[in-house]
Write a protein that holds these residues in place. Structure first.
Motif, PDB file in Angstrom:
ATOM      1  N   TYR A 117       0.765  -1.127  -0.010  1.00 34.75           N
ATOM      2  CA  TYR A 117      -0.116  -0.094  -0.048  1.00 34.75           C
ATOM      3  C   TYR A 117       1.076   1.347   0.010  1.00 34.75           C
ATOM      4  O   TYR A 117       0.575   2.167  -0.676  1.00 34.75           O
ATOM      5  CB  TYR A 117      -0.935  -0.161   1.173  1.00 34.75           C
ATOM      6  CG  TYR A 117      -1.969   1.051   1.467  1.00 34.75           C
ATOM      7  CD1 TYR A 117      -3.066   0.870   0.436  1.00 34.75           C
ATOM      8  CD2 TYR A 117      -1.799   2.072   1.855  1.00 34.75           C
ATOM      9  CE1 TYR A 117      -4.280   2.181   0.512  1.00 34.75           C
ATOM     10  CE2 TYR A 117      -2.846   3.151   1.998  1.00 34.75           C
ATOM     11  CZ  TYR A 117      -3.880   3.188   1.190  1.00 34.75           C
ATOM     12  OH  TYR A 117      -4.853   4.070   1.162  1.00 34.75           O
ATOM     13  N   LEU A 118       1.982   1.185   0.781  1.00 35.67           N
ATOM     14  CA  LEU A 118       2.671   2.349   0.861  1.00 35.67           C
ATOM     15  C   LEU A 118       3.703   2.492  -0.508  1.00 35.67           C
ATOM     16  O   LEU A 118       3.991   3.595  -0.780  1.00 35.67           O
ATOM     17  CB  LEU A 118       3.823   2.243   2.013  1.00 35.67           C
ATOM     18  CG  LEU A 118       3.247   2.489   3.294  1.00 35.67           C
ATOM     19  CD1 LEU A 118       4.177   2.131   4.302  1.00 35.67           C
ATOM     20  CD2 LEU A 118       2.728   3.883   3.577  1.00 35.67           C
ATOM     21  N   LYS A 119       3.627   1.573  -1.307  1.00 34.92           N
ATOM     22  CA  LYS A 119       4.480   1.596  -2.470  1.00 34.92           C
ATOM     23  C   LYS A 119       3.612   2.378  -3.395  1.00 34.92           C
ATOM     24  O   LYS A 119       4.208   2.788  -4.549  1.00 34.92           O
ATOM     25  CB  LYS A 119       4.785   0.040  -3.186  1.00 34.92           C
ATOM     26  CG  LYS A 119       6.011  -0.656  -2.320  1.00 34.92           C
ATOM     27  CD  LYS A 119       7.132   0.039  -2.087  1.00 34.92           C
ATOM     28  CE  LYS A 119       8.190   0.335  -3.366  1.00 34.92           C
ATOM     29  NZ  LYS A 119       9.532   0.767  -3.177  1.00 34.92           N
TER      30      LYS A 119
ATOM     31  N   TYR B 104       1.984   5.134  -2.974  1.00 35.88           N
ATOM     32  CA  TYR B 104       2.802   6.368  -2.902  1.00 35.88           C
ATOM     33  C   TYR B 104       4.147   6.451  -3.097  1.00 35.88           C
ATOM     34  O   TYR B 104       4.653   7.569  -3.050  1.00 35.88           O
ATOM     35  CB  TYR B 104       2.663   6.786  -1.223  1.00 35.88           C
ATOM     36  CG  TYR B 104       0.951   6.795  -0.954  1.00 35.88           C
ATOM     37  CD1 TYR B 104       0.332   7.954  -1.412  1.00 35.88           C
ATOM     38  CD2 TYR B 104       0.632   6.056  -0.203  1.00 35.88           C
ATOM     39  CE1 TYR B 104      -0.999   8.053  -0.914  1.00 35.88           C
ATOM     40  CE2 TYR B 104      -0.685   6.010   0.364  1.00 35.88           C
ATOM     41  CZ  TYR B 104      -1.548   7.034  -0.221  1.00 35.88           C
ATOM     42  OH  TYR B 104      -2.845   7.179   0.356  1.00 35.88           O
ATOM     43  N   LYS B 105       4.891   5.542  -3.952  1.00 30.89           N
ATOM     44  CA  LYS B 105       6.309   5.565  -4.016  1.00 30.89           C
ATOM     45  C   LYS B 105       7.281   5.875  -2.812  1.00 30.89           C
ATOM     46  O   LYS B 105       8.080   6.541  -3.211  1.00 30.89           O
ATOM     47  CB  LYS B 105       6.330   6.678  -5.295  1.00 30.89           C
ATOM     48  CG  LYS B 105       5.242   6.569  -6.580  1.00 30.89           C
ATOM     49  CD  LYS B 105       6.003   5.469  -7.244  1.00 30.89           C
ATOM     50  CE  LYS B 105       4.928   5.539  -8.559  1.00 30.89           C
ATOM     51  NZ  LYS B 105       4.502   4.626  -8.997  1.00 30.89           N
ATOM     52  N   GLU B 106       6.797   5.224  -2.025  1.00 29.76           N
ATOM     53  CA  GLU B 106       7.763   5.313  -0.724  1.00 29.76           C
ATOM     54  C   GLU B 106       8.870   4.570  -0.913  1.00 29.76           C
ATOM     55  O   GLU B 106       8.765   3.380  -1.517  1.00 29.76           O
ATOM     56  CB  GLU B 106       6.990   4.981   0.612  1.00 29.76           C
ATOM     57  CG  GLU B 106       5.946   6.114   0.813  1.00 29.76           C
ATOM     58  CD  GLU B 106       6.567   7.665   1.388  1.00 29.76           C
ATOM     59  OE1 GLU B 106       7.807   7.426   1.933  1.00 29.76           O
ATOM     60  OE2 GLU B 106       6.294   8.663   1.044  1.00 29.76           O
TER      61      GLU B 106
ATOM     62  N   ALA C 196       7.632   5.803   6.539  1.00 34.13           N
ATOM     63  CA  ALA C 196       6.700   6.008   5.206  1.00 34.13           C
ATOM     64  C   ALA C 196       5.333   5.904   5.946  1.00 34.13           C
ATOM     65  O   ALA C 196       4.459   6.827   5.353  1.00 34.13           O
ATOM     66  CB  ALA C 196       7.010   4.715   4.412  1.00 34.13           C
TER      67      ALA C 196
ATOM     68  N   LYS D 176       4.548   9.213   7.436  1.00 38.14           N
ATOM     69  CA  LYS D 176       4.504  10.451   6.560  1.00 38.14           C
ATOM     70  C   LYS D 176       3.170  10.348   5.791  1.00 38.14           C
ATOM     71  O   LYS D 176       2.596  11.491   5.524  1.00 38.14           O
ATOM     72  CB  LYS D 176       5.711  10.203   5.550  1.00 38.14           C
ATOM     73  CG  LYS D 176       5.674  11.306   4.630  1.00 38.14           C
ATOM     74  CD  LYS D 176       7.084  10.935   3.627  1.00 38.14           C
ATOM     75  CE  LYS D 176       6.968  11.790   2.390  1.00 38.14           C
ATOM     76  NZ  LYS D 176       8.046  11.404   1.499  1.00 38.14           N
ATOM     77  N   ARG D 177       3.080   9.027   5.220  1.00 36.59           N
ATOM     78  CA  ARG D 177       1.624   9.132   4.312  1.00 36.59           C
ATOM     79  C   ARG D 177       0.351   8.841   4.963  1.00 36.59           C
ATOM     80  O   ARG D 177      -0.664   9.150   4.519  1.00 36.59           O
ATOM     81  CB  ARG D 177       1.818   8.060   3.299  1.00 36.59           C
ATOM     82  CG  ARG D 177       3.144   8.314   2.306  1.00 36.59           C
ATOM     83  CD  ARG D 177       2.806   9.321   1.328  1.00 36.59           C
ATOM     84  NE  ARG D 177       3.800   9.635   0.510  1.00 36.59           N
ATOM     85  CZ  ARG D 177       3.798  10.485  -0.291  1.00 36.59           C
ATOM     86  NH1 ARG D 177       2.618  11.144  -0.469  1.00 36.59           N
ATOM     87  NH2 ARG D 177       4.963  10.806  -1.258  1.00 36.59           N
ATOM     88  N   LEU D 178       0.289   8.171   6.106  1.00 39.85           N
ATOM     89  CA  LEU D 178      -0.845   7.508   6.522  1.00 39.85           C
ATOM     90  C   LEU D 178      -1.035   8.217   8.247  1.00 39.85           C
ATOM     91  O   LEU D 178      -2.210   8.254   8.674  1.00 39.85           O
ATOM     92  CB  LEU D 178      -0.852   6.088   6.899  1.00 39.85           C
ATOM     93  CG  LEU D 178      -0.650   5.466   5.656  1.00 39.85           C
ATOM     94  CD1 LEU D 178      -0.645   3.835   5.938  1.00 39.85           C
ATOM     95  CD2 LEU D 178      -1.696   5.637   4.561  1.00 39.85           C
ATOM     96  N   ASN D 179       0.005   8.857   8.428  1.00 39.45           N
ATOM     97  CA  ASN D 179      -0.151   9.533   9.922  1.00 39.45           C
ATOM     98  C   ASN D 179      -0.426   8.535  11.152  1.00 39.45           C
ATOM     99  O   ASN D 179      -1.212   8.732  12.074  1.00 39.45           O
ATOM    100  CB  ASN D 179      -1.269  10.815  10.160  1.00 39.45           C
ATOM    101  CG  ASN D 179      -0.699  11.779   9.087  1.00 39.45           C
ATOM    102  OD1 ASN D 179       0.496  12.175   8.809  1.00 39.45           O
ATOM    103  ND2 ASN D 179      -1.359  12.285   8.369  1.00 39.45           N
TER     104      ASN D 179
END
Length: 166
Positions: free
Chosen positions: A110-112, A114-116, A139, A142-145
Protein backbone atom coordinates in the motif's frame (compact mmCIF):
# COMPACT_ATOMS: atom_id res chain seq x y z
CA UNK A 1 56.17 -46.30 -54.19
CA UNK A 2 54.13 -43.78 -52.38
CA UNK A 3 51.20 -44.97 -50.32
CA UNK A 4 47.96 -43.14 -50.74
CA UNK A 5 46.03 -42.59 -47.54
CA UNK A 6 42.32 -42.51 -48.03
CA UNK A 7 40.66 -39.31 -46.88
CA UNK A 8 38.37 -39.89 -43.95
CA UNK A 9 35.21 -37.86 -43.99
CA UNK A 10 34.82 -35.73 -40.87
CA UNK A 11 32.16 -36.93 -38.45
CA UNK A 12 29.16 -34.91 -37.31
CA UNK A 13 30.69 -34.35 -33.87
CA UNK A 14 34.00 -33.12 -35.21
CA UNK A 15 32.22 -30.76 -37.63
CA UNK A 16 29.93 -29.26 -35.00
CA UNK A 17 32.05 -29.40 -31.84
CA UNK A 18 31.69 -25.69 -31.02
CA UNK A 19 27.91 -25.71 -31.43
CA UNK A 20 27.57 -28.79 -29.22
CA UNK A 21 29.70 -27.25 -26.45
CA UNK A 22 27.72 -24.00 -26.48
CA UNK A 23 24.44 -25.90 -26.48
CA UNK A 24 25.56 -27.98 -23.51
CA UNK A 25 26.53 -24.86 -21.58
CA UNK A 26 23.13 -23.30 -22.30
CA UNK A 27 21.32 -26.41 -21.06
CA UNK A 28 23.34 -26.49 -17.83
CA UNK A 29 22.86 -22.77 -17.12
CA UNK A 30 19.13 -22.86 -17.82
CA UNK A 31 18.75 -25.88 -15.53
CA UNK A 32 20.58 -24.01 -12.76
CA UNK A 33 18.36 -20.94 -13.25
CA UNK A 34 15.19 -23.03 -13.05
CA UNK A 35 16.42 -24.77 -9.90
CA UNK A 36 17.28 -21.40 -8.31
CA UNK A 37 13.82 -20.02 -9.18
CA UNK A 38 11.98 -22.92 -7.56
CA UNK A 39 14.22 -22.88 -4.47
CA UNK A 40 13.63 -19.13 -4.01
CA UNK A 41 9.88 -19.61 -4.47
CA UNK A 42 9.88 -22.39 -1.87
CA UNK A 43 11.86 -20.23 0.55
CA UNK A 44 9.38 -17.34 0.20
CA UNK A 45 6.47 -19.69 0.73
CA UNK A 46 8.07 -21.08 3.90
CA UNK A 47 8.81 -17.55 5.19
CA UNK A 48 5.19 -16.50 4.62
CA UNK A 49 4.03 -19.65 6.36
CA UNK A 50 6.31 -18.94 9.32
CA UNK A 51 5.33 -15.26 9.49
CA UNK A 52 1.63 -16.05 9.58
CA UNK A 53 2.00 -17.90 12.88
CA UNK A 54 0.40 -15.74 15.55
CA UNK A 55 0.85 -15.44 19.24
CA UNK A 56 4.57 -15.14 19.97
CA UNK A 57 6.47 -12.27 21.51
CA UNK A 58 10.24 -12.14 21.62
CA UNK A 59 12.18 -9.73 23.79
CA UNK A 60 15.85 -9.12 24.44
CA UNK A 61 15.09 -8.24 28.04
CA UNK A 62 15.67 -11.06 30.50
CA UNK A 63 12.73 -9.90 32.62
CA UNK A 64 10.09 -10.48 29.94
CA UNK A 65 9.75 -13.37 27.58
CA UNK A 66 6.36 -14.96 27.17
CA UNK A 67 4.02 -16.63 24.75
CA UNK A 68 0.47 -15.36 24.40
CA UNK A 69 -2.48 -16.78 22.54
CA UNK A 70 -4.28 -13.54 21.80
CA UNK A 71 -3.50 -9.81 21.48
CA UNK A 72 -2.55 -7.38 22.90
CA UNK A 73 1.13 -8.15 23.10
CA UNK A 74 2.27 -5.74 25.76
CA UNK A 75 5.58 -6.55 27.43
CA UNK A 76 5.70 -6.00 31.16
CA UNK A 77 8.91 -4.63 32.59
CA UNK A 78 9.17 -5.61 36.25
CA UNK A 79 11.74 -3.00 37.13
CA UNK A 80 15.40 -2.49 36.58
CA UNK A 81 16.90 -0.90 33.53
CA UNK A 82 16.32 -2.63 30.27
CA UNK A 83 19.11 -1.86 27.84
CA UNK A 84 17.43 -3.54 24.89
CA UNK A 85 18.26 -1.79 21.64
CA UNK A 86 16.26 -4.01 19.29
CA UNK A 87 12.49 -3.60 19.03
CA UNK A 88 10.17 -6.24 20.39
CA UNK A 89 9.05 -8.55 17.61
CA UNK A 90 5.36 -9.38 17.65
CA UNK A 91 3.34 -11.74 15.53
CA UNK A 92 -0.26 -10.77 15.07
CA UNK A 93 -2.13 -7.60 15.84
CA UNK A 94 -1.69 -4.74 16.41
CA UNK A 95 0.94 -4.30 13.72
CA UNK A 96 3.63 -1.88 14.81
CA UNK A 97 7.39 -1.34 14.74
CA UNK A 98 9.12 -4.71 14.99
CA UNK A 99 6.16 -6.77 13.75
CA UNK A 100 6.82 -9.67 11.40
CA UNK A 101 3.57 -10.66 9.77
CA UNK A 102 2.20 -11.49 6.34
CA UNK A 103 -0.12 -8.47 6.63
CA UNK A 104 2.89 -6.14 6.97
CA UNK A 105 3.43 -6.93 3.27
CA UNK A 106 -0.06 -5.55 2.58
CA UNK A 107 0.88 -2.32 4.39
CA UNK A 108 4.17 -2.13 2.49
CA UNK A 109 2.51 -2.74 -0.89
CA UNK A 110 0.00 0.00 0.00
CA UNK A 111 2.86 2.39 0.80
CA UNK A 112 4.48 1.54 -2.55
CA UNK A 113 1.42 3.13 -4.22
CA UNK A 114 2.75 6.41 -2.81
CA UNK A 115 6.22 5.62 -4.23
CA UNK A 116 7.73 5.39 -0.75
CA UNK A 117 11.28 4.08 -0.36
CA UNK A 118 11.16 0.96 1.80
CA UNK A 119 14.68 -0.26 1.06
CA UNK A 120 16.01 -3.06 -1.13
CA UNK A 121 14.80 -6.11 0.79
CA UNK A 122 12.16 -8.63 -0.19
CA UNK A 123 11.69 -10.93 -3.12
CA UNK A 124 11.49 -8.16 -5.73
CA UNK A 125 14.12 -6.03 -3.91
CA UNK A 126 11.48 -3.29 -3.44
CA UNK A 127 11.26 -3.26 0.36
CA UNK A 128 8.16 -5.45 0.64
CA UNK A 129 9.50 -8.09 3.02
CA UNK A 130 6.89 -8.47 5.79
CA UNK A 131 9.03 -6.82 8.46
CA UNK A 132 7.80 -3.55 10.00
CA UNK A 133 11.15 -1.78 10.26
CA UNK A 134 12.24 1.85 10.54
CA UNK A 135 11.73 2.66 6.85
CA UNK A 136 8.19 1.26 6.91
CA UNK A 137 7.55 3.23 10.10
CA UNK A 138 8.75 6.51 8.51
CA UNK A 139 6.69 5.93 5.37
CA UNK A 140 3.56 5.03 7.36
CA UNK A 141 3.96 8.11 9.56
CA UNK A 142 4.50 10.34 6.53
CA UNK A 143 1.69 9.04 4.31
CA UNK A 144 -0.88 7.60 6.74
CA UNK A 145 -0.14 9.56 9.95
CA UNK A 146 -0.21 6.27 11.88
CA UNK A 147 2.38 3.96 13.37
CA UNK A 148 0.12 1.22 14.77
CA UNK A 149 -2.34 -0.65 12.56
CA UNK A 150 -5.35 -2.76 13.51
CA UNK A 151 -6.79 -5.63 11.53
CA UNK A 152 -9.49 -3.32 10.10
CA UNK A 153 -6.80 -0.94 8.78
CA UNK A 154 -5.03 -3.75 6.95
CA UNK A 155 -8.35 -5.05 5.58
CA UNK A 156 -9.05 -1.61 4.10
CA UNK A 157 -5.60 -1.51 2.51
CA UNK A 158 -6.08 -5.00 1.10
CA UNK A 159 -9.41 -3.92 -0.43
CA UNK A 160 -7.81 -0.81 -1.96
CA UNK A 161 -4.98 -2.88 -3.44
CA UNK A 162 -7.45 -5.32 -4.95
CA UNK A 163 -9.47 -2.50 -6.49
CA UNK A 164 -6.28 -1.10 -8.01
CA UNK A 165 -5.27 -4.52 -9.28
CA UNK A 166 -2.03 -4.65 -7.26
Amino acid sequence: MKQIKPKVAPTFISKNKDILVVGGVIVVLSSAAIAYYYMAKKKVKNEEKDSSVTGTIVSNSSETSATYNSPPFVPVNTGGSSSSTKPIITRGYPIKLGSRHADVKVLQRYLKIYKEDLGKTGVKRDGVDGIFGPKTLRAAQKRLNKTIFAQADIAGMRKALLSLGK
